[in-house]
Design a protein around this motif. Structure first.
Motif, PDB file in Angstrom:
ATOM      1  N   ARG A  59       0.814  -1.220   0.000  1.00  0.00           N
ATOM      2  CA  ARG A  59       0.000   0.000   0.000  1.00  0.00           C
ATOM      3  C   ARG A  59       0.847   1.271   0.000  1.00  0.00           C
ATOM      4  NH1 ARG A  59      -4.794   0.020   4.149  1.00  0.00           N
ATOM      5  NH2 ARG A  59      -5.160   1.913   2.937  1.00  0.00           N
ATOM      6  N   GLY A  60       2.098   1.158  -0.393  1.00  0.00           N
ATOM      7  CA  GLY A  60       2.946   2.334  -0.472  1.00  0.00           C
ATOM      8  C   GLY A  60       4.185   2.199   0.385  1.00  0.00           C
ATOM      9  N   VAL A  61       4.932   3.281   0.431  1.00  0.00           N
ATOM     10  CA  VAL A  61       6.193   3.269   1.181  1.00  0.00           C
ATOM     11  C   VAL A  61       5.915   3.441   2.668  1.00  0.00           C
ATOM     12  CG1 VAL A  61       8.361   4.508   1.573  1.00  0.00           C
ATOM     13  CG2 VAL A  61       7.536   4.113  -0.761  1.00  0.00           C
ATOM     14  N   THR A  62       6.554   2.594   3.466  1.00  0.00           N
ATOM     15  CA  THR A  62       6.484   2.727   4.914  1.00  0.00           C
ATOM     16  C   THR A  62       7.899   2.751   5.465  1.00  0.00           C
ATOM     17  OG1 THR A  62       5.415   1.883   6.920  1.00  0.00           O
ATOM     18  CG2 THR A  62       6.406   0.260   5.449  1.00  0.00           C
ATOM     19  N   ARG A  63       8.066   3.319   6.628  1.00  0.00           N
ATOM     20  CA  ARG A  63       9.391   3.431   7.238  1.00  0.00           C
ATOM     21  C   ARG A  63       9.533   2.430   8.383  1.00  0.00           C
ATOM     22  NH1 ARG A  63      12.229   9.097   8.114  1.00  0.00           N
ATOM     23  NH2 ARG A  63      12.469   8.671   5.876  1.00  0.00           N
ATOM     24  N   ALA A  64      10.642   1.716   8.383  1.00  0.00           N
ATOM     25  CA  ALA A  64      10.927   0.727   9.417  1.00  0.00           C
ATOM     26  C   ALA A  64      12.037   1.229  10.326  1.00  0.00           C
ATOM     27  CB  ALA A  64      11.343  -0.594   8.779  1.00  0.00           C
ATOM     28  N   HIS A  65      11.920   0.902  11.595  1.00  0.00           N
ATOM     29  CA  HIS A  65      12.936   1.206  12.599  1.00  0.00           C
ATOM     30  C   HIS A  65      13.372  -0.124  13.208  1.00  0.00           C
ATOM     31  CE1 HIS A  65      11.859   5.591  12.703  1.00  0.00           C
ATOM     32  NE2 HIS A  65      10.731   5.075  12.225  1.00  0.00           N
ATOM     33  N   LEU A 315      -0.653 -16.709   6.377  1.00  0.00           N
ATOM     34  CA  LEU A 315      -0.446 -15.347   6.869  1.00  0.00           C
ATOM     35  C   LEU A 315      -1.261 -14.371   6.031  1.00  0.00           C
ATOM     36  CD1 LEU A 315       3.396 -15.162   7.568  1.00  0.00           C
ATOM     37  CD2 LEU A 315       1.552 -15.674   9.176  1.00  0.00           C
ATOM     38  N   ASP A 316      -1.882 -13.402   6.695  1.00  0.00           N
ATOM     39  CA  ASP A 316      -2.706 -12.420   5.987  1.00  0.00           C
ATOM     40  C   ASP A 316      -1.847 -11.534   5.089  1.00  0.00           C
ATOM     41  OD1 ASP A 316      -5.392 -10.893   5.790  1.00  0.00           O
ATOM     42  OD2 ASP A 316      -3.912  -9.344   6.234  1.00  0.00           O
ATOM     43  N   ALA A 317      -2.287 -11.380   3.832  1.00  0.00           N
ATOM     44  CA  ALA A 317      -1.551 -10.562   2.869  1.00  0.00           C
ATOM     45  C   ALA A 317      -2.395  -9.415   2.345  1.00  0.00           C
ATOM     46  CB  ALA A 317      -1.078 -11.433   1.706  1.00  0.00           C
ATOM     47  N   THR A 318      -3.470  -9.069   3.069  1.00  0.00           N
ATOM     48  CA  THR A 318      -4.386  -8.031   2.586  1.00  0.00           C
ATOM     49  C   THR A 318      -4.500  -6.830   3.508  1.00  0.00           C
ATOM     50  OG1 THR A 318      -6.267  -9.165   3.621  1.00  0.00           O
ATOM     51  CG2 THR A 318      -5.767  -9.735   1.333  1.00  0.00           C
ATOM     52  N   ILE A 319      -4.406  -7.029   4.814  1.00  0.00           N
ATOM     53  CA  ILE A 319      -4.613  -5.941   5.775  1.00  0.00           C
ATOM     54  C   ILE A 319      -3.265  -5.339   6.157  1.00  0.00           C
ATOM     55  CG2 ILE A 319      -5.500  -5.278   8.025  1.00  0.00           C
ATOM     56  CD1 ILE A 319      -7.446  -7.633   7.812  1.00  0.00           C
ATOM     57  N   SER A 320      -3.042  -4.082   5.779  1.00  0.00           N
ATOM     58  CA  SER A 320      -1.803  -3.381   6.127  1.00  0.00           C
ATOM     59  C   SER A 320      -2.018  -2.552   7.382  1.00  0.00           C
ATOM     60  CB  SER A 320      -1.367  -2.469   4.978  1.00  0.00           C
ATOM     61  OG  SER A 320      -1.053  -3.221   3.822  1.00  0.00           O
ATOM     62  N   ALA A 321      -1.010  -2.517   8.238  1.00  0.00           N
ATOM     63  CA  ALA A 321      -1.109  -1.771   9.494  1.00  0.00           C
ATOM     64  C   ALA A 321       0.284  -1.498  10.030  1.00  0.00           C
ATOM     65  CB  ALA A 321      -1.926  -2.563  10.518  1.00  0.00           C
ATOM     66  N   VAL A 322       0.359  -0.611  11.009  1.00  0.00           N
ATOM     67  CA  VAL A 322       1.602  -0.389  11.742  1.00  0.00           C
ATOM     68  C   VAL A 322       1.883  -1.650  12.562  1.00  0.00           C
ATOM     69  CG1 VAL A 322       2.723   1.025  13.500  1.00  0.00           C
ATOM     70  CG2 VAL A 322       1.217   2.090  11.806  1.00  0.00           C
ATOM     71  N   ARG A 323       3.104  -2.144  12.514  1.00  0.00           N
ATOM     72  CA  ARG A 323       3.435  -3.427  13.130  1.00  0.00           C
ATOM     73  C   ARG A 323       4.675  -3.337  14.009  1.00  0.00           C
ATOM     74  NH1 ARG A 323      -1.032  -6.618  11.570  1.00  0.00           N
ATOM     75  NH2 ARG A 323      -1.416  -6.306   9.334  1.00  0.00           N
ATOM     76  N   THR A 324       4.783  -4.283  14.950  1.00  0.00           N
ATOM     77  CA  THR A 324       5.998  -4.519  15.727  1.00  0.00           C
ATOM     78  C   THR A 324       6.316  -5.999  15.639  1.00  0.00           C
ATOM     79  OG1 THR A 324       5.453  -2.738  17.283  1.00  0.00           O
ATOM     80  CG2 THR A 324       7.108  -4.333  17.991  1.00  0.00           C
ATOM     81  N   ALA A 325       7.587  -6.335  15.476  1.00  0.00           N
ATOM     82  CA  ALA A 325       7.986  -7.734  15.373  1.00  0.00           C
ATOM     83  C   ALA A 325       9.403  -7.902  15.889  1.00  0.00           C
ATOM     84  CB  ALA A 325       7.889  -8.227  13.926  1.00  0.00           C
TER      85      ALA A 325
END
Length: 412
Positions: A59-65, A315-325
């Motif tokens: 869904r676009g560019v996201t930034r990872a830390h 694993l779900d490949a449709t719902i994008s969200a802010v994540r922690t892993a």
């Protein structure tokens, strides 16, 4: 193949956490970052580094830390961040500073609301098992009582990421094994400091629980979190291994050291009604690992998304969200803590399938999803700073109080 790149003095040079980047199915590490997205890497302490970079996702560019942690370095360790009680919440930054951590991320999903049970307060307690400094704090609620997205097939609320006394990180599952011993026999223990107990069971609450009401533990069913609270409950207070009081309704308030409160529902309540004041009672409990014989110094819940270098099926490949892993690499000697940025420019986030792919590309063999959305927070203390700062811009504009997290500690 995809590449992360850093702008150098003479041009762009490869920027990697892994020696060689793998192929992503879904998410791709961005070669040309959008305006304002500058990749960077900072050493926080020997064996601990912070890095940020951009990912071109569905869904676009996201930034990872990302925080990389090398457990082979002397003095580097991981442990549970928590506010001191299971049924309590605090921000990751406050917990990290209070514990003296150099970095950290938020942890497990938790009992955040109780709209289905009017008059019942949310406890703030986490879903899965928890171990801090080698001490067992709590067990896992039934699968149907879980808060958070649907679990991948084959996983459960007992799944954990942990570090053993051998200083190796691993994915595992921790099941509660306990009993209530009386002069006339033993009863199985169905829960330990949990916001939800299995139907028909007896749960134990100790001073680690906190002050929250224990009523929530008797609400819902093993398959339906929103089901009504049980009308058949009973509570027995045991102090110094003797029954001191009983009640038809679970109570609340602090539990003194040396005291255990037993809460029963349905058949568990009927068994507790047989107890009498002064009766000798001993409660024993432990968490039993399904995979490792090495005792855990630290563990917390979530769910696996990558095992043996392969994403879990379904694993779900449709719902994008802010994540922690969190990812495990190098035979459990290296960990990667990831949190996605929640600022408006990057809030599109990742799908769970993209989380697995991203963690694999960063070098993880196993990876574990933690709570996300407004809970996602990654903090780090810059060299020479007196406290940590939040690096990933929480999606709500400020940190959300959470029940626990993973802390990175360095003993100099």
């Amino acid at each position: 193949m995809t590449h992360r790149q850093r702008q150098g003095r003479a041009g762009r040079t490869a920027l990697t956490l892994a020696a060689v980047l793998g192929t992503l199915a879904g998410a791709a590490l961005v070669g040309a970052a959008p305006a304002g997205a500058v990749s960077s890497r900072v050493t926080l302490a020997p064996g601990v580094a912070y890095e940020r970079f951009d990912i071109r996702a569905a869904r676009g560019v996201t930034r990872a830390h990302v925080i990389s942690v090398d457990l082979r370095k002397p003095g580097v360790r991981l442990d549970l961040l928590y506010p001191g009680k299971v049924a309590s919440r605090s921000t990751v930054s406050a917990m990290a500073d209070a514990a003296g951590a150099v970095a950290g991320v938020n942890g497990d999903f938790f009992n955040i609301s109780e709209t289905q049970h009017p008059g019942v307060e949310a406890t703030g307690a986490s879903v899965g098992p928890a171990i801090a400094q080698g001490r067992v704090l709590k067990g896992a609620v039934p699968n149907g009582q879980r808060f958070g997205p649907a679990l991948p097939p084959g996983t459960s609320t007992e799944d954990v990421i942990g570090v053993g006394v051998d200083r190796r990180a691993r994915l595992d599952a921790l099941a509660l094994d306990g009993s209530i011993r009386t002069p006339v026999g033993r009863l199985p223990l169905g829960g330990l400091n949990q916001y939800a107990l299995p139907e028909g069971s007896i749960g134990a609450f100790t001073s680690d629980w906190g002050s929250a009401s224990r009523v929530r533990a008797t609400c819902g069913t093993d398959t339906d979190r929103a089901a009504p609270c049980s009308t058949d409950t009973y509570e027995v207070t045991v102090r110094r291994n003797k029954v001191v009081s009983m009640s038809d309704i679970p109570g609340g308030g602090p539990i003194a050291a040396g005291t255990t409160v037993l809460v029963g529902r349905e058949e568990g309540a009927r068994q507790l009604r047989k107890f009498f004041t002064g009766e000798p009672v001993k409660v024993v409990r432990r968490l039993v690992a399904s995979a490792s014989r090495v005792p855990y110094r630290f563990a917390l819940g979530g769910y696996p998304v990558l095992r043996g270098g392969r994403p879990l099926p379904g694993l779900d490949a449709t719902i994008s969200a802010v994540r922690t892993a969190v990812g495990v690499a190098d035979g459990g000697r290296r960990l990667l803590l990831l949190a996605v940025d929640g600022s408006p420019a990057y809030r599109s986030g990742l799908t769970i399938a993209e989380v697995a792919s991203t963690m694999r590309e960063l070098g993880s063999v196993d990876a574990f999803s933690l709570d996300g959305g407004g809970s996602s927070a990654l903090v780090a203390r810059a060299p020479g700073a007196s406290g940590v700062t939040v690096r990933n811009n929480p999606s709500a504009g400020a940190e959300r109080p959470v029940p626990n997290g993973i802390g990175v500690f360095v003993t100099r």
